[in-house]
Design an enzyme around this catalytic site. Structure first.
Site, PDB file in Angstrom:
ATOM      1  N   HIS A 169      -5.960 -12.039   7.908  1.00 59.73           N
ATOM      2  CA  HIS A 169      -4.623 -11.613   8.342  1.00 59.73           C
ATOM      3  C   HIS A 169      -4.594 -10.083   8.272  1.00 59.73           C
ATOM      4  O   HIS A 169      -4.111  -9.499   7.312  1.00 59.73           O
ATOM      5  CB  HIS A 169      -3.540 -12.214   7.452  1.00 59.73           C
ATOM      6  CG  HIS A 169      -2.200 -11.574   7.699  1.00 59.73           C
ATOM      7  ND1 HIS A 169      -1.518 -11.729   8.859  1.00 59.73           N
ATOM      8  CD2 HIS A 169      -1.456 -10.736   6.935  1.00 59.73           C
ATOM      9  CE1 HIS A 169      -0.396 -11.024   8.810  1.00 59.73           C
ATOM     10  NE2 HIS A 169      -0.340 -10.410   7.646  1.00 59.73           N
TER      11      HIS A 169
ATOM     12  N   ARG B 201       3.058 -15.636  16.853  1.00 57.80           N
ATOM     13  CA  ARG B 201       3.135 -14.452  17.714  1.00 57.80           C
ATOM     14  C   ARG B 201       2.269 -14.649  18.955  1.00 57.80           C
ATOM     15  O   ARG B 201       2.669 -14.286  20.073  1.00 57.80           O
ATOM     16  CB  ARG B 201       2.643 -13.219  16.943  1.00 57.80           C
ATOM     17  CG  ARG B 201       3.629 -12.712  15.895  1.00 57.80           C
ATOM     18  CD  ARG B 201       2.957 -11.717  14.950  1.00 57.80           C
ATOM     19  NE  ARG B 201       3.939 -11.066  14.086  1.00 57.80           N
ATOM     20  CZ  ARG B 201       3.620 -10.370  13.006  1.00 57.80           C
ATOM     21  NH1 ARG B 201       2.340 -10.242  12.642  1.00 57.80           N
ATOM     22  NH2 ARG B 201       4.555  -9.797  12.270  1.00 57.80           N
TER      23      ARG B 201
ATOM     24  N   ASP C 260       0.877 -14.951  12.730  1.00 60.04           N
ATOM     25  CA  ASP C 260       0.007 -14.465  13.811  1.00 60.04           C
ATOM     26  C   ASP C 260      -0.120 -15.528  14.901  1.00 60.04           C
ATOM     27  O   ASP C 260      -0.090 -15.235  16.097  1.00 60.04           O
ATOM     28  CB  ASP C 260      -1.371 -14.118  13.239  1.00 60.04           C
ATOM     29  CG  ASP C 260      -1.254 -13.199  12.026  1.00 60.04           C
ATOM     30  OD1 ASP C 260      -0.719 -12.102  12.188  1.00 60.04           O
ATOM     31  OD2 ASP C 260      -1.656 -13.612  10.930  1.00 60.04           O
TER      32      ASP C 260
ATOM     33  N   ARG D  71       0.847  -1.196   0.000  1.00 55.30           N
ATOM     34  CA  ARG D  71       0.000   0.000   0.000  1.00 55.30           C
ATOM     35  C   ARG D  71       0.879   1.241   0.000  1.00 55.30           C
ATOM     36  O   ARG D  71       1.668   1.452   0.919  1.00 55.30           O
ATOM     37  CB  ARG D  71      -0.893   0.005   1.229  1.00 55.30           C
ATOM     38  CG  ARG D  71      -1.962   1.098   1.189  1.00 55.30           C
ATOM     39  CD  ARG D  71      -2.691   1.201   2.509  1.00 55.30           C
ATOM     40  NE  ARG D  71      -3.623   0.107   2.703  1.00 55.30           N
ATOM     41  CZ  ARG D  71      -4.950   0.223   2.529  1.00 55.30           C
ATOM     42  NH1 ARG D  71      -5.476   1.370   2.184  1.00 55.30           N
ATOM     43  NH2 ARG D  71      -5.746  -0.812   2.740  1.00 55.30           N
TER      44      ARG D  71
HETATM   45  P1  NAX Z   1       9.623  -6.673  -0.316  1.00 55.66           P
HETATM   46  O1  NAX Z   1       9.089  -5.405  -0.850  1.00 55.66           O
HETATM   47  O2  NAX Z   1      10.956  -6.702   0.344  1.00 55.66           O
HETATM   48  O3  NAX Z   1       9.674  -7.754  -1.477  1.00 55.66           O
HETATM   49  C1  NAX Z   1       8.606  -7.978  -2.348  1.00 55.66           C
HETATM   50  C2  NAX Z   1       9.193  -8.460  -3.663  1.00 55.66           C
HETATM   51  O4  NAX Z   1       8.112  -8.845  -4.501  1.00 55.66           O
HETATM   52  C3  NAX Z   1      10.004  -7.392  -4.408  1.00 55.66           C
HETATM   53  O5  NAX Z   1      11.280  -7.904  -4.698  1.00 55.66           O
HETATM   54  C4  NAX Z   1       9.178  -7.155  -5.674  1.00 55.66           C
HETATM   55  O6  NAX Z   1       9.997  -6.875  -6.807  1.00 55.66           O
HETATM   56  C5  NAX Z   1       8.471  -8.490  -5.819  1.00 55.66           C
HETATM   57  N1  NAX Z   1       7.276  -8.452  -6.661  1.00 55.66           N
HETATM   58  C6  NAX Z   1       6.368  -7.452  -6.794  1.00 55.66           C
HETATM   59  N2  NAX Z   1       5.462  -7.787  -7.714  1.00 55.66           N
HETATM   60  C7  NAX Z   1       5.774  -9.012  -8.168  1.00 55.66           C
HETATM   61  C8  NAX Z   1       5.208  -9.871  -9.143  1.00 55.66           C
HETATM   62  N3  NAX Z   1       4.139  -9.509  -9.837  1.00 55.66           N
HETATM   63  N4  NAX Z   1       5.814 -11.064  -9.358  1.00 55.66           N
HETATM   64  C9  NAX Z   1       6.900 -11.415  -8.668  1.00 55.66           C
HETATM   65  N5  NAX Z   1       7.490 -10.641  -7.755  1.00 55.66           N
HETATM   66  C10 NAX Z   1       6.938  -9.448  -7.499  1.00 55.66           C
HETATM   67  O7  NAX Z   1       8.490  -7.236   0.636  1.00 55.66           O
HETATM   68  P2  NAX Z   1       8.618  -8.350   1.789  1.00 55.66           P
HETATM   69  O8  NAX Z   1       9.003  -7.703   3.042  1.00 55.66           O
HETATM   70  O9  NAX Z   1       9.421  -9.484   1.274  1.00 55.66           O
HETATM   71  O10 NAX Z   1       7.076  -8.753   1.950  1.00 55.66           O
HETATM   72  C11 NAX Z   1       6.378  -9.424   0.928  1.00 55.66           C
HETATM   73  C12 NAX Z   1       4.888  -9.464   1.214  1.00 55.66           C
HETATM   74  O11 NAX Z   1       4.615 -10.183   2.419  1.00 55.66           O
HETATM   75  C13 NAX Z   1       4.258  -8.085   1.430  1.00 55.66           C
HETATM   76  O12 NAX Z   1       3.022  -8.053   0.699  1.00 55.66           O
HETATM   77  C14 NAX Z   1       3.971  -8.061   2.912  1.00 55.66           C
HETATM   78  O13 NAX Z   1       2.898  -7.206   3.223  1.00 55.66           O
HETATM   79  C15 NAX Z   1       3.645  -9.501   3.170  1.00 55.66           C
HETATM   80  N6  NAX Z   1       3.702  -9.969   4.566  1.00 55.66           N
HETATM   81  C16 NAX Z   1       2.792 -10.891   4.961  1.00 55.66           C
HETATM   82  C17 NAX Z   1       2.791 -11.441   6.213  1.00 55.66           C
HETATM   83  C18 NAX Z   1       1.793 -12.486   6.621  1.00 55.66           C
HETATM   84  O14 NAX Z   1       1.807 -12.882   7.795  1.00 55.66           O
HETATM   85  N7  NAX Z   1       0.894 -12.973   5.760  1.00 55.66           N
HETATM   86  C19 NAX Z   1       3.773 -10.988   7.232  1.00 55.66           C
HETATM   87  C20 NAX Z   1       4.984 -10.357   6.646  1.00 55.66           C
HETATM   88  C21 NAX Z   1       4.739  -9.472   5.454  1.00 55.66           C
HETATM   89  O15 NAX Z   1       4.352  -8.201   5.916  1.00 55.66           O
END
Ligand code: NAX
Length: 327
Positions: free
Chosen positions: A187, A162, A159, A92
């Site tokens: 989530h 945690r 979660d 976001r």
């Molecule tokens: P980052 O921004 O470090 O990495 C995301 C990666 O995804 C980037 O390298 C980007 O180039 C790539 N990407 C974007 N669009 C893409 C596509 N169409 N195809 C392939 N790759 C693509 O984020 P990071 O910290 O690694 O987090 C990744 C996701 O996990 C985020 O959406 C975050 O909100 C989510 N999370 C979910 C959690 C959960 O419990 N379900 C907890 C941790 C995290 O916040």
């Protein structure tokens, strides 16, 4: 020797990817006897960074790692895949409305669902980590009509872990003394960590803590932990998120222990009043390689209200992506 398992990781160059890939390649995802082949999917601008991570994976000389393919083409990334970890998502941005966020992620998870439908292995298991995880999973699932819906899941294991950690610290017990904890719903900040069905050394967990702590401390601390990590670390949870993804898949493949369950967002069959088809977090056991919703739990009025609030949010997200033509 066992045939290698194909594991696809999207967003491989991101911070969760960096924490996840080494653990997969070392055997922690599927066990110490299962060789793996990695497929890394990234957007074109991040392919080079993914190649750098792959160089480091090479430099570990992991005995179980039988190959790494890197691509920006979803069709190639999911061809023949057995385990798909959908981590990459659109975060976001400032000033972005919820509809914009859902639309941007629809642009990612719709084609990925189609590619999974077209080419994934018959036994494919999908875990969506990228947020909004439940609804992204729903979008991918909607575009994979030939894959059983139960193969699409979203991650609430972080979660869950945690909540285990907070309760163990509160009571001064080991995390292994706590059983049958559940995260219900989305989530998101509306998620409901349930201590009424949980047990600490065989006794009802909710009865071991003050009700005020449960309401005013435990529930919000678990629900807002992600924000607290960002505040402290200056970056969002990565190693703990990768760890939870490992736990989720490991248990799915190998089964949950007797006498316990875990939490995962799975397609609802209408259990506990959650509308059929929503991908919502439930208490689940894994048996014979399948996640099943634990049946027959008592839900008191306090829990009911919280579960309903989180499920309402999921219903609204589903209606929004429907309106956007994404499902
Ligand atoms: P980052 O921004 O470090 O990495 C995301 C990666 O995804 C980037 O390298 C980007 O180039 C790539 N990407 C974007 N669009 C893409 C596509 N169409 N195809 C392939 N790759 C693509 O984020 P990071 O910290 O690694 O987090 C990744 C996701 O996990 C985020 O959406 C975050 O909100 C989510 N999370 C979910 C959690 C959960 O419990 N379900 C907890 C941790 C995290 O916040």
């Amino acid at each position: 020797a066992q045939a290698p398992v194909n594991v696809t990781v999207t967003g491989a160059a991101g911070q969760i990817g960096y924490a996840l890939l080494f653990r997969i390649a070392s055997g922690q995802l599927l066990g110490a006897n299962t060789p793996v082949k990695l497929r890394l999917l990234e957007i074109p601008q991040a392919v080079k960074a993914a190649e750098g991570t792959a160089m480091e994976l090479d430099d570990c000389a992991f005995p179980l790692l039988q190959g790494i393919d890197i691509t920006d083409d979803a069709k190639k990334a999911f061809d023949g895949t057995n385990v798909a970890l959908l981590v990459g998502a659109r975060p976001r941005a400032k000033g972005m409305e919820r509809g914009d966020l859902l639309a941007a992620n629809g642009g990612i998870f719709k084609p990925q669902g189609e590619a999974i439908n077209a080419g994934a292995a018959d036994d494919v298991r999908v875990l969506v980590v990228g947020n909004p995880a439940n609804t992204n999973a729903l979008i991918a699932q909607a575009h994979a009509p030939d894959v059983p819906a139960e193969r699409f899941t979203a991650m609430t294991r972080l979660d869950h872990n945690r909540a285990l950690s907070q309760l163990s610290a509160k009571l001064g017990v080991a995390v292994t003394d706590i059983k049958k904890l559940t995260i219900w719903g989305n989530h998101s900040a509306t998620q409901y960590p349930d201590l009424f069905n949980a047990e600490v050394n065989g006794k009802v967990a909710a009865e071991q803590v003050e009700q005020e702590w449960l309401r005013e401390d435990f529930i919000p601390t678990v629900a807002k932990r992600g924000a607290a990590i960002i505040e402290a670390r200056g970056a969002s949870s990565a190693a703990s998120a990768a760890n939870a993804a490992i736990d989720h898949i490991y248990d799915w493949v190998n089964g949950t222990p007797e006498g316990d369950w875990t939490s995962a967002a799975v397609v609802s069959d209408g259990s506990y009043g959650v509308p059929e088809g929503l991908i919502s977090s439930f208490p689940v056991v894994s048996r014979n390689g399948r996640y099943e919703i634990v049946q027959g739990l008592e839900i008191d009025a306090f829990s009911r209200e919280r579960i309903d609030a989180s499920v309402k949010e999921l219903t609204e997200e589903r209606d929004a992506v429907k309106q956007l033509g994404l499902i």
